[in-house]
Write an enzyme that holds these catalytic residues in place. Structure first.
Site, PDB file in Angstrom:
ATOM      1  CB  VAL A  12      -9.764   9.764  10.309  1.00 27.32           C
ATOM      2  CG1 VAL A  12      -9.693  11.273  10.070  1.00 27.32           C
ATOM      3  CG2 VAL A  12      -8.433   9.261  10.862  1.00 27.32           C
ATOM      4  CB  ALA A  72      -6.948   0.786   5.494  1.00 33.40           C
ATOM      5  CB  SER A 114      -0.236   7.844   4.509  1.00 35.66           C
ATOM      6  OG  SER A 114       0.670   7.126   5.332  1.00 35.66           O
ATOM      7  CE1 TYR A 140      -3.104   3.432   2.796  1.00 35.72           C
ATOM      8  CE2 TYR A 140      -1.138   4.196   3.940  1.00 35.72           C
ATOM      9  CZ  TYR A 140      -2.493   4.295   3.701  1.00 35.72           C
ATOM     10  OH  TYR A 140      -3.235   5.250   4.345  1.00 35.72           O
ATOM     11  CE  LYS A 144      -3.984   7.022   1.536  1.00 36.67           C
ATOM     12  NZ  LYS A 144      -5.249   7.767   1.556  1.00 36.67           N
TER      13      LYS A 144
END
Length: 314
Positions: A12, A72, A114, A140, A144
């Site tokens: 990105v 990630a 996300s 993950y 976030k």
């Protein structure tokens, strides 16, 4: 406007850097780990992303920080304590950068989060919205969510404006992960038992996501808001495979196996997570971005797929 971008060499970030440099008048500085990493524009070397990182030189004289760097999502994480590894980078590293941004007088902090903060699955016709209570189900997603909470608390207690963007699966040239796997399957033209999947999933073309991020940098109404993003048109897994095949100029070989049979087969093989991604629904509602920011995805899904498969077309 002076902008600092982290994650500028990622999937990105690299596209975002390209558009900021060549299609806007903003002055971009990219935070990189090694000198000479970026092709054009200014860069500043920052060795790590954790609670101890010194960002003082990077944030000096910056008006906006776009934070796209992260640990990630790892499909098969081998660390002994995955959540703590994610927290070191995605929570502690993010909040350290944000606090130093406040000290340097940065005006706005745009955080690329996300959709996993919302959860993994929706009932058909009931998309996620920004108003939904967070329900992350993996380390993950939890990291976030915790970063988002810390950023919003900082926004309440300082002059820093925070903008949070939650994308679902992002596809485009050079995409990895699940989208790359799908391209490989279509390229090989193997028969797949996915001809009767009636789910609905939201995806976002890389250029559509980048366009919204730039809008969030510039638009006054984006301050202290959360936005979901997608192409605005949801597709079933069956429709997606067929659309990818058309974009690649290939035939899709999808066998009409009932989804219920696939669910049972996946359970027997211990592949429930794979089945959920292929057979379950995950929709997002982008009405807030449309209404508050007057934003529309500039690319149709067809245009996005054509760009995404360009290098795979014979």
């Amino acid at each position: 406007m002076n902008i600092l971008l982290t994650g500028a060499t990622g999937f990105v970030g690299s596209r975002l850097a390209d558009l900021l440099l060549h299609r806007t008048s903003h002055q971009l500085t990219s935070a990189v780990r090694r000198q000479g990493t970026v092709v054009c524009g200014q860069e500043v070397v920052v060795d790590s992303l954790n609670a101890d990182t010194d960002w003082s030189k990077a944030v000096l004289n910056q008006e906006v920080v776009i934070h796209a760097a992260a640990r990630a999502h790892v499909m098969s994480d081998q660390s002994s304590d995955p959540i703590e590894e994610y927290r070191k980078v995605n929570v502690e590293g993010t909040l350290n950068l944000a606090r130093q941004s406040v000290e340097a007088g940065v005006q706005r902090f745009v955080y690329i989060s996300s959709i996993k903060v919302n959860g993994e699955q929706t009932a058909p016709g009931k998309p996620f919205t920004e108003r939904d209570a967070p329900a992350p189900s993996d380390p993950y997603g939890v990291s976030k969510m915790e970063a988002e909470e810390g950023l919003m608390e900082l926004a309440r207690n300082t002059e820093l404006e925070v903008v949070i963007v939650r994308p679902p699966l992002v596809y485009g040239p050079g995409a990895k992960g699940n989208f790359a796997s799908m391209l490989n399957l279509v390229t090989r033209q193997l028969p797949l038992p996915l001809g009767s999947v009636n789910n609905k999933r939201s995806l976002v073309a890389l250029d559509n996501l980048v366009d919204l991020i730039i809008t969030c940098v510039e638009h006054p109404a984006a301050a202290n808001q959360v936005f979901l993003v997608s192409d605005g048109q949801d597709v079933s897994t069956t429709e997606l495979f067929r659309a990818v095949a058309r974009a690649m100029g290939k035939s899709s070989r999808l066998l009409p196996i009932p989804a219920s049979v696939l669910v049972i087969g996946a359970a027997v093989l211990g592949k429930k997570a794979v089945a959920q991604r292929l057979l379950g629904s995950l929709q997002v509602d982008i009405s807030k971005a449309r209404d508050l920011l007057d934003w529309e995805p500039p690319l149709s899904p067809e245009e996005g797929l054509l760009r995404a498969v360009e290098r795979h077309v014979d």
